[in-house]
Design a protein around this motif. Structure first.
Motif, mmCIF file in Angstrom:
data_model
loop_
_atom_site.group_PDB
_atom_site.id
_atom_site.type_symbol
_atom_site.label_atom_id
_atom_site.label_comp_id
_atom_site.label_asym_id
_atom_site.label_seq_id
_atom_site.Cartn_x
_atom_site.Cartn_y
_atom_site.Cartn_z
ATOM 1 N N ASN A 196 0.817 -1.212 0.000
ATOM 2 C CA ASN A 196 0.000 0.000 0.000
ATOM 3 C C ASN A 196 0.850 1.261 0.000
ATOM 4 O OD1 ASN A 196 -2.430 -1.422 -0.026
ATOM 5 N ND2 ASN A 196 -2.570 -1.509 2.203
ATOM 6 N N MET A 197 1.990 1.236 0.691
ATOM 7 C CA MET A 197 2.870 2.401 0.663
ATOM 8 C C MET A 197 3.398 2.620 -0.751
ATOM 9 S SD MET A 197 6.320 3.335 2.808
ATOM 10 C CE MET A 197 6.997 4.998 2.683
ATOM 11 N N ALA A 198 3.790 1.541 -1.418
ATOM 12 C CA ALA A 198 4.271 1.660 -2.795
ATOM 13 C C ALA A 198 3.183 2.242 -3.688
ATOM 14 C CB ALA A 198 4.719 0.302 -3.315
ATOM 15 N N GLY A 199 1.938 1.803 -3.459
ATOM 16 C CA GLY A 199 0.833 2.331 -4.241
ATOM 17 C C GLY A 199 0.618 3.815 -4.014
ATOM 18 N N MET A 200 0.736 4.249 -2.764
ATOM 19 C CA MET A 200 0.588 5.672 -2.443
ATOM 20 C C MET A 200 1.655 6.514 -3.130
ATOM 21 S SD MET A 200 -0.190 5.293 1.643
ATOM 22 C CE MET A 200 0.040 7.044 1.947
ATOM 23 N N MET A 201 2.855 5.930 -3.296
ATOM 24 C CA MET A 201 3.972 6.659 -3.889
ATOM 25 C C MET A 201 4.110 6.385 -5.389
ATOM 26 S SD MET A 201 4.812 8.105 -1.148
ATOM 27 C CE MET A 201 6.159 9.053 -1.836
ATOM 28 N N HIS A 202 3.164 5.613 -5.939
ATOM 29 C CA HIS A 202 3.150 5.292 -7.378
ATOM 30 C C HIS A 202 4.419 4.564 -7.813
ATOM 31 C CE1 HIS A 202 -0.367 7.866 -7.502
ATOM 32 N NE2 HIS A 202 0.351 8.861 -7.005
ATOM 33 N N ILE A 203 4.857 3.621 -6.979
ATOM 34 C CA ILE A 203 6.030 2.807 -7.272
ATOM 35 C C ILE A 203 5.560 1.401 -7.646
ATOM 36 C CG2 ILE A 203 8.200 1.874 -6.403
ATOM 37 C CD1 ILE A 203 8.237 4.892 -6.581
ATOM 38 N N PRO A 204 5.987 0.853 -8.784
ATOM 39 C CA PRO A 204 5.579 -0.499 -9.158
ATOM 40 C C PRO A 204 6.112 -1.551 -8.185
ATOM 41 C CG PRO A 204 6.520 0.676 -11.043
ATOM 42 C CD PRO A 204 6.813 1.506 -9.834
ATOM 43 N N VAL A 205 5.281 -2.536 -7.873
ATOM 44 C CA VAL A 205 5.695 -3.668 -7.051
ATOM 45 C C VAL A 205 6.029 -4.825 -7.990
ATOM 46 C CG1 VAL A 205 5.027 -5.317 -5.270
ATOM 47 C CG2 VAL A 205 4.266 -2.935 -5.108
ATOM 48 N N LEU A 206 7.281 -5.225 -8.017
ATOM 49 C CA LEU A 206 7.718 -6.289 -8.913
ATOM 50 C C LEU A 206 7.267 -7.656 -8.420
ATOM 51 C CD1 LEU A 206 11.355 -5.036 -9.621
ATOM 52 C CD2 LEU A 206 9.280 -4.603 -10.949
ATOM 53 N N GLY A 207 7.160 -7.801 -7.114
ATOM 54 C CA GLY A 207 6.729 -9.075 -6.554
ATOM 55 C C GLY A 207 7.180 -9.213 -5.119
ATOM 56 N N VAL A 208 6.968 -10.406 -4.578
ATOM 57 C CA VAL A 208 7.266 -10.664 -3.179
ATOM 58 C C VAL A 208 8.145 -11.904 -3.064
ATOM 59 C CG1 VAL A 208 5.120 -11.984 -2.881
ATOM 60 C CG2 VAL A 208 6.269 -11.001 -0.876
ATOM 61 N N VAL A 209 9.075 -11.864 -2.128
ATOM 62 C CA VAL A 209 9.949 -13.001 -1.827
ATOM 63 C C VAL A 209 9.659 -13.465 -0.412
ATOM 64 C CG1 VAL A 209 12.325 -13.756 -1.456
ATOM 65 C CG2 VAL A 209 11.783 -12.266 -3.387
ATOM 66 N N GLU A 210 9.456 -14.769 -0.256
ATOM 67 C CA GLU A 210 9.254 -15.329 1.084
ATOM 68 C C GLU A 210 10.564 -15.941 1.562
ATOM 69 O OE1 GLU A 210 5.655 -17.703 2.870
ATOM 70 O OE2 GLU A 210 7.032 -19.136 1.925
ATOM 71 N N ASN A 211 11.095 -15.397 2.637
ATOM 72 C CA ASN A 211 12.307 -15.928 3.235
ATOM 73 C C ASN A 211 11.938 -16.869 4.392
ATOM 74 O OD1 ASN A 211 15.096 -16.197 3.408
ATOM 75 N ND2 ASN A 211 15.343 -14.449 4.774
ATOM 76 N N TYR A 212 12.875 -17.709 4.818
ATOM 77 C CA TYR A 212 12.627 -18.707 5.866
ATOM 78 C C TYR A 212 11.451 -19.609 5.510
ATOM 79 C CZ TYR A 212 15.112 -14.950 8.360
ATOM 80 O OH TYR A 212 15.992 -13.965 8.729
ATOM 81 N N SER A 213 11.296 -19.882 4.241
ATOM 82 C CA SER A 213 10.116 -20.607 3.782
ATOM 83 C C SER A 213 10.077 -22.041 4.309
ATOM 84 C CB SER A 213 10.086 -20.619 2.252
ATOM 85 O OG SER A 213 8.869 -21.118 1.776
ATOM 86 N N TYR A 214 11.230 -22.670 4.380
ATOM 87 C CA TYR A 214 11.290 -24.056 4.861
ATOM 88 C C TYR A 214 12.737 -24.411 5.174
ATOM 89 C CZ TYR A 214 12.822 -24.818 0.053
ATOM 90 O OH TYR A 214 13.500 -24.744 -1.144
ATOM 91 N N PHE A 215 12.909 -25.533 5.864
ATOM 92 C CA PHE A 215 14.227 -26.109 6.092
ATOM 93 C C PHE A 215 14.235 -27.498 5.486
ATOM 94 C CE2 PHE A 215 16.970 -28.888 8.676
ATOM 95 C CZ PHE A 215 18.197 -28.267 8.447
ATOM 96 N N GLU A 216 15.259 -27.768 4.691
ATOM 97 C CA GLU A 216 15.352 -29.069 4.042
ATOM 98 C C GLU A 216 16.288 -29.974 4.836
ATOM 99 O OE1 GLU A 216 17.149 -30.450 -0.106
ATOM 100 O OE2 GLU A 216 15.251 -29.341 -0.346
ATOM 101 N N CYS A 217 15.769 -31.095 5.292
ATOM 102 C CA CYS A 217 16.552 -32.030 6.086
ATOM 103 C C CYS A 217 17.738 -32.534 5.260
ATOM 104 C CB CYS A 217 15.691 -33.203 6.531
ATOM 105 S SG CYS A 217 16.627 -34.490 7.419
ATOM 106 N N PRO A 218 18.951 -32.393 5.769
ATOM 107 C CA PRO A 218 20.120 -32.829 5.004
ATOM 108 C C PRO A 218 20.213 -34.340 4.831
ATOM 109 C CG PRO A 218 20.757 -32.198 7.228
ATOM 110 C CD PRO A 218 19.314 -31.818 7.063
ATOM 111 N N ASP A 219 19.477 -35.093 5.637
ATOM 112 C CA ASP A 219 19.540 -36.556 5.565
ATOM 113 C C ASP A 219 18.489 -37.142 4.629
ATOM 114 O OD1 ASP A 219 21.657 -36.696 7.423
ATOM 115 O OD2 ASP A 219 20.231 -36.505 9.079
ATOM 116 N N CYS A 220 17.230 -36.690 4.791
ATOM 117 C CA CYS A 220 16.155 -37.303 4.000
ATOM 118 C C CYS A 220 15.588 -36.383 2.929
ATOM 119 C CB CYS A 220 15.022 -37.770 4.907
ATOM 120 S SG CYS A 220 14.147 -36.419 5.746
ATOM 121 N N GLY A 221 15.945 -35.081 2.983
ATOM 122 C CA GLY A 221 15.455 -34.150 1.969
ATOM 123 C C GLY A 221 14.057 -33.628 2.218
ATOM 124 N N LYS A 222 13.445 -34.030 3.324
ATOM 125 C CA LYS A 222 12.092 -33.559 3.624
ATOM 126 C C LYS A 222 12.111 -32.070 3.955
ATOM 127 C CE LYS A 222 8.215 -34.230 6.808
ATOM 128 N NZ LYS A 222 7.700 -34.987 7.981
#
Length: 280
Positions: A196-222
């Motif tokens: 909404n702040m970007a919209g108020m300032m007329h700045i295009p939003v390219l997209g969103v990145v989700e960090n800490y999305s998951y942890f992949e088990c080094p043994d089983c890959g789950k």
């Protein structure tokens, strides 16, 4: 005088005092001039609605990936009170200047970096400044720094919607922003604040990145959702923006950042974001 309010008494106004107020019929521009010895083609802001979501990590990752594709890249570290970009890339000050302006420090891979930490005698000293001083410093990083010829300048902003994001949006020719968030339930509110702040300032939003999305088990890959199940797809769909990446928790990235060699790593999880930025 407060912005966007009618003058209370026309008889008390002068030409100088009324410039920029809604009653003067004139529109004030807050745009800062780029350093005359610089040429920056695209400015990309990286923002978040709250702290602790890995905004600097995403900024560094996008910059490094774009550099690997052969683009000339810079990072303006606008997080004045919490700068982390220099350490991640293993660069140290002091930055030097001359009559042309201040010169950024180049990382080993060629990324140009300007940060308050590169101007301080003690990198661990706190920056205890009020908002207007911090905002003014960010503008100087644009107007007084000799960036040279850059294809992309990434601006790593502090969290929230305060002085610095407002200054960047008003003063720099931002071509688009990337919003960074995490999987917690309050993600919807966080993303919407930045959107909404970007919209108020007329700045295009390219997209969103989700960090800490998951942890992949080094043994089983789950894949384990340590911070809860992701809600980013539904939020992005509601707002009509793209999901540019879902980033896992991976100790190798933290280790590389601590050792100042972050640029050595690949981050294939951001390929959609790199492609989107490359096409603007």
């Amino acid at each position: 005088m407060a912005e966007n309010r009618e003058c209370s008494s026309a008889s008390s106004c002068s030409k100088e005092s009324c410039e920029g107020c809604s009653g003067s019929g004139q529109k004030t521009s807050f745009a800062a001039d780029m350093n005359q010895y610089s040429s920056v083609k695209k400015v990309i802001g990286v923002v978040s609605g709250k702290g602790g979501v890995g905004k600097s990590f995403v900024t560094a990752s996008l910059a490094a990936q774009m550099r690997k594709k052969g683009y000339s890249v810079g990072i303006l570290d606008a997080d004045i009170t919490g700068p982390s970009i220099p350490k991640m890339f293993g660069v140290h000050g002091p930055a030097v200047g001359n009559d042309m302006g201040m010169y950024p420090i180049e990382a080993e891979d060629g990324i140009k970096i300007m940060s308050i930490n590169l101007l301080m005698d003690d990198e661990e000293a706190p920056v205890v400044w009020r908002g207007p001083v911090i905002a003014g410093t960010v503008k100087q990083f644009w107007s007084d720094v000799v960036w040279g010829d850059l294809d992309y300048l990434f601006v790593d902003m502090p969290p929230g919607t305060g002085d610095v994001p407002l200054t960047v949006f008003q003063s720099l020719p931002v071509d688009g922003i990337v919003i960074v968030t995490s999987p917690q339930e309050l993600v919807q509110m966080i993303v919407k604040k930045a959107y909404n702040m970007a919209g108020m300032m007329h700045i295009p939003v390219l997209g969103v990145v989700e960090n800490y999305s998951y942890f992949e088990c080094p043994d089983c890959g789950k894949r384990i959702s340590l911070f809860g199940e992701s809600h980013i797809d539904e939020v992005a769909k509601e707002l009509g923006i793209d999901v540019l990446g879902k980033l896992p928790l991976d100790p190798k990235y933290a280790q590389a950042a601590d050792e100042g060699r972050f640029f050595e790593l690949e981050n294939p999880n951001l390929e959609a974001g790199v492609e989107k930025i490359g096409n603007i």
